[in-house]
Design a protein around this motif. Sequence first.
Motif, mmCIF file in Angstrom:
data_model
loop_
_atom_site.group_PDB
_atom_site.id
_atom_site.type_symbol
_atom_site.label_atom_id
_atom_site.label_comp_id
_atom_site.label_asym_id
_atom_site.label_seq_id
_atom_site.Cartn_x
_atom_site.Cartn_y
_atom_site.Cartn_z
ATOM 1 N N ASN A 1 1.126 -0.715 -0.263
ATOM 2 C CA ASN A 1 -0.207 -0.081 0.261
ATOM 3 C C ASN A 1 0.901 1.717 0.067
ATOM 4 O O ASN A 1 0.653 2.526 0.217
ATOM 5 N N THR A 2 2.232 1.170 0.299
ATOM 6 C CA THR A 2 2.876 2.450 -0.459
ATOM 7 C C THR A 2 2.802 3.036 -1.620
ATOM 8 O O THR A 2 2.025 2.619 -2.468
ATOM 9 N N ALA A 3 2.828 4.907 -1.393
ATOM 10 C CA ALA A 3 1.910 5.289 -2.771
ATOM 11 C C ALA A 3 3.303 4.972 -3.660
ATOM 12 O O ALA A 3 3.951 5.463 -3.501
ATOM 13 N N CYS A 4 2.578 5.115 -4.559
ATOM 14 C CA CYS A 4 4.134 4.659 -5.643
ATOM 15 C C CYS A 4 3.698 5.497 -6.700
ATOM 16 O O CYS A 4 2.186 6.079 -7.767
ATOM 17 N N LEU A 5 4.483 6.056 -7.844
ATOM 18 C CA LEU A 5 4.413 6.896 -9.064
ATOM 19 C C LEU A 5 4.077 6.076 -10.570
ATOM 20 O O LEU A 5 5.738 5.442 -10.653
ATOM 21 N N VAL A 6 3.392 6.202 -10.720
ATOM 22 C CA VAL A 6 3.075 4.802 -12.641
ATOM 23 C C VAL A 6 3.378 5.923 -13.529
ATOM 24 O O VAL A 6 1.849 6.457 -13.259
ATOM 25 N N VAL A 7 4.070 5.140 -13.905
ATOM 26 C CA VAL A 7 3.998 6.265 -15.656
ATOM 27 C C VAL A 7 3.943 5.194 -16.690
ATOM 28 O O VAL A 7 4.401 4.483 -17.207
ATOM 29 N N GLU A 8 2.823 5.237 -17.628
ATOM 30 C CA GLU A 8 1.735 4.506 -18.538
ATOM 31 C C GLU A 8 3.154 5.015 -19.705
ATOM 32 O O GLU A 8 1.980 6.672 -19.953
ATOM 33 N N ARG A 9 3.804 4.879 -20.669
ATOM 34 C CA ARG A 9 3.986 5.581 -21.879
ATOM 35 C C ARG A 9 3.729 4.424 -22.935
ATOM 36 O O ARG A 9 3.849 3.336 -23.153
ATOM 37 N N ARG A 10 3.442 5.165 -24.065
ATOM 38 C CA ARG A 10 2.957 4.905 -25.201
ATOM 39 C C ARG A 10 3.664 5.419 -26.567
ATOM 40 O O ARG A 10 3.224 5.942 -26.707
ATOM 41 N N THR A 11 3.944 4.528 -27.406
ATOM 42 C CA THR A 11 4.950 5.048 -28.149
ATOM 43 C C THR A 11 4.423 4.390 -29.783
ATOM 44 O O THR A 11 3.967 3.413 -29.865
ATOM 45 N N TRP A 12 4.492 5.244 -30.921
ATOM 46 C CA TRP A 12 3.747 4.675 -32.489
ATOM 47 C C TRP A 12 5.762 5.161 -32.776
ATOM 48 O O TRP A 12 6.488 5.706 -32.563
ATOM 49 N N SER A 13 5.710 4.372 -34.445
ATOM 50 C CA SER A 13 6.772 4.876 -35.325
ATOM 51 C C SER A 13 5.367 4.477 -37.051
ATOM 52 O O SER A 13 5.419 3.773 -37.028
ATOM 53 N N GLY A 14 5.484 5.924 -37.052
ATOM 54 C CA GLY A 14 4.710 5.438 -38.611
ATOM 55 C C GLY A 14 3.776 5.428 -38.637
ATOM 56 O O GLY A 14 3.000 4.404 -39.231
ATOM 57 N N ARG B 1 5.002 0.426 -18.459
ATOM 58 C CA ARG B 1 4.775 1.034 -17.460
ATOM 59 C C ARG B 1 5.487 0.764 -15.997
ATOM 60 O O ARG B 1 5.870 -0.127 -16.499
ATOM 61 N N LEU B 2 6.237 1.791 -15.562
ATOM 62 C CA LEU B 2 6.950 1.941 -15.529
ATOM 63 C C LEU B 2 7.306 2.681 -13.877
ATOM 64 O O LEU B 2 5.941 3.047 -13.645
ATOM 65 N N THR B 3 6.907 1.615 -12.991
ATOM 66 C CA THR B 3 5.819 2.295 -11.510
ATOM 67 C C THR B 3 7.317 2.241 -9.904
ATOM 68 O O THR B 3 8.569 1.821 -10.241
ATOM 69 N N TYR B 4 7.552 3.206 -9.800
ATOM 70 C CA TYR B 4 8.612 3.709 -8.763
ATOM 71 C C TYR B 4 8.091 5.005 -7.661
ATOM 72 O O TYR B 4 6.741 4.509 -7.104
ATOM 73 N N PRO B 5 8.660 3.974 -6.359
ATOM 74 C CA PRO B 5 7.834 4.015 -5.411
ATOM 75 C C PRO B 5 7.902 5.690 -5.058
ATOM 76 O O PRO B 5 8.947 6.311 -5.628
#
Length: 237
Positions: free
Chosen positions: A198-211, A219-223
């Motif tokens: 239950n520690t608060a985490c920062l989640v960065v979700e990224r999608r990338t495209w090429s053409g 999905r990057l999860t950081y404390p």
Amino acid sequence: MTVPSSLHQRILADIGQKIVSGEWPPGHRIPFEHELTEQYGCSRMTVNKALTHLAKSGLIERRKRSGSFVARPRSQAAVLEIHDIRTEVEALGLPYRYSLSSLTQRLAETPQDATAGFSNAVPLLDIACRHFAGDAPFCLEERLISLEAVPEAADQSFADTAPGAWLISHVPWSTAEHTIRAVAADRATARLLDVPPNTACLVVERRTWSGGLPVTRVRLTYPGTSHAVVARFTPEG
């Protein structure tokens, strides 16, 4: 009894010097309040005041029923940039280490795959790995790579090179999308990041495209106590 303010300052200076010099590294447990009270011959209130000051300045973390610990350096990531996590860690002056947890090939077939933008039955690499700053887990990475867009990724073991770093150096991208959330760590995530459930985490979700073709969803999860996301804006004409 009135305790001289110089004693409070002495406790602050002594602990601060041990932290800044590296004698007490991130994660090191600070002596308990009763131990510091005996060491300095002062009241527990004086020690508590000093530790509270150190916590507010970001040098230590106070954990209920566990004590006080040297805080990890707080990293920052720019929202609109895509860069290697290794760069984030090394910017903190800490040694970087990478560990691959799992790698499988499968077909896109789940609702989550569709939400990520992958068409049904597109071949995917499903990867989970961890990035470390010193001995502590820094980030949990969960990534899908489209083998339709990047077929050469199928030949990579990613045993020594993180998938994000490999993609940056091998695959040009034309569009990226970031989604940022605050999430409480479930038991599995907490175990991998070495934090309490239950520690608060920062989640960065990224999608990338090429053409116009989806390349990857990560999905990057950081404390949450050790990472911040920063964006700089300028007004439009």
